[in-house]
Scaffold this motif. Structure first.
Motif, short mmCIF file in Angstrom:
data_model
loop_
_atom_site.label_atom_id
_atom_site.label_comp_id
_atom_site.label_asym_id
_atom_site.label_seq_id
_atom_site.Cartn_x
_atom_site.Cartn_y
_atom_site.Cartn_z
N GLN A 80 0.82 -1.21 0.00
CA GLN A 80 0.00 0.00 0.00
C GLN A 80 0.86 1.26 0.00
OE1 GLN A 80 -3.35 0.38 2.56
NE2 GLN A 80 -4.47 -1.14 1.39
N THR A 81 2.01 1.21 0.63
CA THR A 81 2.89 2.37 0.67
C THR A 81 3.54 2.62 -0.69
OG1 THR A 81 3.39 2.01 3.01
CG2 THR A 81 4.92 3.38 1.78
N LEU A 82 3.97 1.55 -1.36
CA LEU A 82 4.75 1.70 -2.58
C LEU A 82 3.92 1.75 -3.85
CD1 LEU A 82 7.74 -0.68 -1.73
CD2 LEU A 82 7.70 1.82 -1.61
N GLU A 83 2.67 1.27 -3.81
CA GLU A 83 1.90 1.20 -5.04
C GLU A 83 1.60 2.58 -5.62
OE1 GLU A 83 -1.95 -0.58 -4.68
OE2 GLU A 83 -2.46 0.52 -2.86
N GLY A 84 1.68 3.62 -4.80
CA GLY A 84 1.48 4.97 -5.32
C GLY A 84 2.73 5.56 -5.95
N PHE A 85 3.86 4.85 -5.85
CA PHE A 85 5.14 5.38 -6.34
C PHE A 85 5.75 4.57 -7.47
CE2 PHE A 85 4.79 6.81 -1.92
CZ PHE A 85 5.05 8.17 -2.05
N GLU B 103 5.21 1.17 -10.45
CA GLU B 103 4.25 0.35 -11.18
C GLU B 103 4.08 -1.01 -10.50
OE1 GLU B 103 2.40 1.42 -13.62
OE2 GLU B 103 3.42 3.38 -13.65
N PRO B 104 2.89 -1.61 -10.59
CA PRO B 104 2.66 -2.90 -9.92
C PRO B 104 3.71 -3.96 -10.27
CG PRO B 104 0.59 -2.02 -10.71
CD PRO B 104 1.66 -1.11 -11.25
N GLU B 105 4.11 -4.03 -11.53
CA GLU B 105 5.08 -5.04 -11.93
C GLU B 105 6.50 -4.72 -11.41
OE1 GLU B 105 4.60 -2.13 -15.39
OE2 GLU B 105 3.31 -3.15 -13.94
N GLU B 106 6.70 -3.50 -10.91
CA GLU B 106 8.00 -3.12 -10.37
C GLU B 106 8.07 -3.25 -8.84
OE1 GLU B 106 9.34 0.33 -13.57
OE2 GLU B 106 8.17 0.91 -11.81
N LEU B 107 6.96 -3.66 -8.24
CA LEU B 107 6.89 -3.76 -6.79
C LEU B 107 7.29 -5.17 -6.38
CD1 LEU B 107 3.93 -2.17 -4.79
CD2 LEU B 107 5.48 -3.88 -3.86
N LYS B 108 8.43 -5.31 -5.72
CA LYS B 108 9.02 -6.62 -5.47
C LYS B 108 9.09 -6.93 -3.97
CE LYS B 108 9.91 -6.92 -9.90
NZ LYS B 108 9.07 -7.78 -10.78
#
Length: 315
Positions: free
Chosen positions: A139-144, A146-151
């Protein structure tokens, strides 16, 4: 109540269990004819190497196993995880919001090139799958990014995550107190932080009047904590493993320790959380508020979140 009731619950981290520890220390449960017993959770599911797929890690982990085994009657955890576990559980429902309003903070090593959340695109962020660190990191990172870049990757409990960051196994970690204080003291770089709520899951054998008695004791403890948290900071200090270093009570920023009176878990809150979990594939479809939530507290106005009014040496 005149009859004494023995009730067992999980002794999770102090950040989540502090009102129960204070209530026991002050005798508030005994005043309510509740023999409250804290049971140590099982071991966290620790990965030998980071796990990328959350489907490979069970939602019925360390804090939930004693409940599913029938060893305890209720336990508390993050809102998102409790919705998932209420769906997966064969024993209980969500019965209220918890008293703890905790935070998770994302850190990188001092030598990391990352300085803000966008820098964590395609970088591994160590969490404990199906727990607060997992959901809040997303939730913190999804605003910064892209979904495919969230690891986000599963490593295990907070101490294991700090070790993984220290050893260079991962690029970043999400941790709660007292590990936030430890990370700051050791010079790790804070990238982002956010607060989140949680809830309690209980089995049907906890009768409403018993849970209301527990709630009254918790409210007394919350009032004590909010008045002056300093007598209870030792619970946090004691949780830091020796191999990771140490913190003192003066190191803890007391404004991070937020507790509120428990309250019913509303359908609006549930629906928002359930939709988000579905969006990320973190829960199965087919459940609803009525099947997962059985509020055990009477309807009331939302409680006001209070923070301790004391300050530490570094505030």
């Amino acid at each position: 109540m005149s009859e004494k009731h023995t009730i067992k619950t999980v002794r999770s981290g102090a950040i989540f269990t502090l009102p129960y520890l204070v209530g026991l220390e002050k005798g508030y449960f005994a005043e309510e004819a509740i023999d409250l017993q804290l049971v140590e959770p099982g071991s966290y599911e620790t990965a030998i190497k980071p796990i990328e797929d959350h489907h490979l890690v069970t939602s019925i982990g360390a804090i939930a196993k004693p409940f599913e085994n029938g060893d305890v009657s209720f336990y508390r955890a993050c809102e998102w995880g409790q919705v998932r576990r209420a769906q997966d559980s064969g024993r209980g429902h969500i019965v209220s919001k918890r008293a703890s309003v905790a935070s998770q903070a994302i850190f990188v090593r001092p030598d990391s090139p990352a300085n803000h959340p966008q820098d964590l695109a395609n970088k591994t962020v160590a969490v404990n799958f199906h727990h607060g660190s997992h959901y809040l990191a997303i939730q913190t990172l999804e605003g910064f990014v892209e979904p495919e870049e969230l690891k986000v990757v599963h490593v295990g409990g907070p101490a294991d995550r700090i070790r993984a960051l220290r050893d260079g196994t991962v690029d970043a970690v999400a941790v709660m107190e007292p590990f936030i204080t430890l990370a700051l003291k050791q010079g790790y770089r804070l990238i982002a932080e956010a607060f989140y709520t949680g809830s309690e899951i209980a089995s049907p054998d906890v009768e409403p009047e018993v849970y209301e008695a527990i709630d009254r004791a918790i409210r007394k403890a919350v009032a004590d904590i909010s008045s002056d948290v300093r007598p209870y900071l030792h619970y946090f200090v004691d949780e830091v493993p020796e191999d990771l270093g140490s913190i003192s009570e003066n190191d803890i920023q007391t404004w991070r320790l937020r507790y509120t009176d428990p309250a019913p878990y509303s359908q609006k809150e549930f629906d928002q959380t359930y939709r988000w979990l579905l969006k990320w594939g973190l829960v199965e479809s087919g459940s609803d508020f009525g099947s997962l939530v059985t509020n055990q507290l009477p309807d009331q106005l939302p409680a006001q979140i209070t923070s301790p009014i004391t300050v530490s040496a570094q505030d």
